[in-house]
Design an enzyme around this catalytic site. Sequence first.
Site, PDB file in Angstrom:
ATOM      1  N   ASN A  40      34.588  56.077 -27.575  1.00 37.13           N
ATOM      2  CA  ASN A  40      34.316  56.774 -28.829  1.00 37.13           C
ATOM      3  C   ASN A  40      35.369  57.836 -29.144  1.00 37.13           C
ATOM      4  OD1 ASN A  40      31.817  55.367 -29.153  1.00 37.13           O
ATOM      5  ND2 ASN A  40      30.871  56.771 -27.693  1.00 37.13           N
ATOM      6  N   HIS A 129      19.273  56.333 -32.226  1.00 35.74           N
ATOM      7  CA  HIS A 129      19.748  56.374 -30.848  1.00 35.74           C
ATOM      8  C   HIS A 129      18.599  56.655 -29.876  1.00 35.74           C
ATOM      9  CE1 HIS A 129      21.955  58.064 -27.335  1.00 35.74           C
ATOM     10  NE2 HIS A 129      22.826  57.119 -27.666  1.00 35.74           N
ATOM     11  N   GLU A 170      20.563  58.361 -38.377  1.00 39.61           N
ATOM     12  CA  GLU A 170      21.957  58.599 -37.998  1.00 39.61           C
ATOM     13  C   GLU A 170      22.824  58.401 -39.233  1.00 39.61           C
ATOM     14  OE1 GLU A 170      23.416  56.699 -34.367  1.00 39.61           O
ATOM     15  OE2 GLU A 170      21.357  56.140 -33.893  1.00 39.61           O
ATOM     16  N   SER A 174      25.282  53.842 -34.024  1.00 41.81           N
ATOM     17  CA  SER A 174      26.163  53.661 -32.879  1.00 41.81           C
ATOM     18  C   SER A 174      26.309  52.218 -32.431  1.00 41.81           C
ATOM     19  CB  SER A 174      25.664  54.503 -31.700  1.00 41.81           C
ATOM     20  OG  SER A 174      24.342  54.129 -31.340  1.00 41.81           O
ATOM     21  N   ASP A 199      21.637  62.713 -37.413  1.00 37.75           N
ATOM     22  CA  ASP A 199      22.522  62.708 -36.237  1.00 37.75           C
ATOM     23  C   ASP A 199      23.902  62.266 -36.690  1.00 37.75           C
ATOM     24  OD1 ASP A 199      23.854  62.342 -33.873  1.00 37.75           O
ATOM     25  OD2 ASP A 199      22.447  60.904 -33.016  1.00 37.75           O
ATOM     26  N   HIS A 202      28.622  60.013 -34.533  1.00 34.60           N
ATOM     27  CA  HIS A 202      29.770  59.119 -34.721  1.00 34.60           C
ATOM     28  C   HIS A 202      30.502  59.364 -36.040  1.00 34.60           C
ATOM     29  CE1 HIS A 202      29.054  56.674 -31.131  1.00 34.60           C
ATOM     30  NE2 HIS A 202      27.776  56.919 -31.366  1.00 34.60           N
ATOM     31  N   LYS A 233      32.786  62.667 -28.596  1.00 33.40           N
ATOM     32  CA  LYS A 233      33.286  61.443 -29.219  1.00 33.40           C
ATOM     33  C   LYS A 233      34.572  61.759 -29.969  1.00 33.40           C
ATOM     34  CE  LYS A 233      28.656  59.491 -29.330  1.00 33.40           C
ATOM     35  NZ  LYS A 233      28.016  60.551 -28.512  1.00 33.40           N
TER      36      LYS A 233
END
Length: 389
Positions: A40, A129, A170, A174, A199, A202, A233
Amino acid sequence: MPIVTRLVDHLLSERLDTYRQNGLLRQLRTSDGLIDFCSNDYLGFARSSALKAAIQQADVEHANARSGATGSRLLAGQTTLADEVEKELAAFYQTDAALVFNSGYDANLGLLACLPKAGDTLLTDELIHASMIDGARLSYATRRRFRHNDLTDLETQLQQVTGQVFVAVESVYSMDGDLAPLLDLADLCDRYGAALLVDEAHATGVYGEHGEGLVVALGLQKRVLARVHTFGKGLGVHGAVVVGPAVLRDYLINFARPFIYTTALPPHSFLAIRCAHQLVTAQSKSRPQLHDRLNYFRQKAGELLPGASWTDSQSPIQCLITPGNEQARYVANQAQRIGLDVRAILSPTVPAGQERLRLCIHAFNSTAEIDQLLAVLQQALFNEISLRE
């Protein structure tokens, strides 16, 4: 060996054998010397000599700081440095306050476990996640899932629930790499009086003018109650932060168990977090280069693998569906044999039939490396189809 120890040893061995026989056994292995299409580290900050030098210089300038935090932040672990860095993070992420956690897992666990209370309702996207799932399980709120990125299903559920409602998603997923429809989600939450939790693990470093994430890129920071940004990440260091209004910070300090009952990050980690954010603010080339490499990959993949099955991803996480654990392993192994770090994601991490190669594109991947990756995938998929026939 005591009889109880022998019995437990036998029990654990049986459980591992079952996993092994079903092709599910997880193992740790290094990737030394392989070309990275797995991590990541989207911007290459984890390997950045500039970031490493900045952190080393910061350590020198804070030579009198302790090596360890020595306790939780509610006891001996609180420092002026921690307060300073959190104020800097609140400014960077364009919000009122910030609270640093030891990891993104801890942040999600603490946030979702303590924020929705008994009598509240927590609605979560079905693909959130594991850290968010675990936090939701610890909450005393009524918990429901809605179909992935399905606004119609979410609205139906919003119409049925009572009490204060929290919606958890998210911004970049992910395992599929696709984006949440944040504008529409914010509109729905506003309409029904729900609080939106996002979240940004990423998206941090990847989206926004300086890498502030998708919420800021879309101008939604005033309409999202809480965001979780992780630093391991895109920013290449360690730790995480929950950002939002000042009252949220105070609430988490009092009720988030993963914050209250753990030893704080050491001063070195706070310095690394500061340096990473300074670098991502000053860095003008890595983010555009990342998106250039991503566009190149997507264009070439369409040309060379026209029949392949991909998730609907516009992010650096590009997922090639290769149904079946054995098939996914076979294609990944072919890539690894020529020096490319490609990993298979197997069930039960993803649903059976959705096994995949999770390919991460980075700013530091060359077009020649991407060409090499696509060539081996093309050959491996052809061979795998031939073997089945």
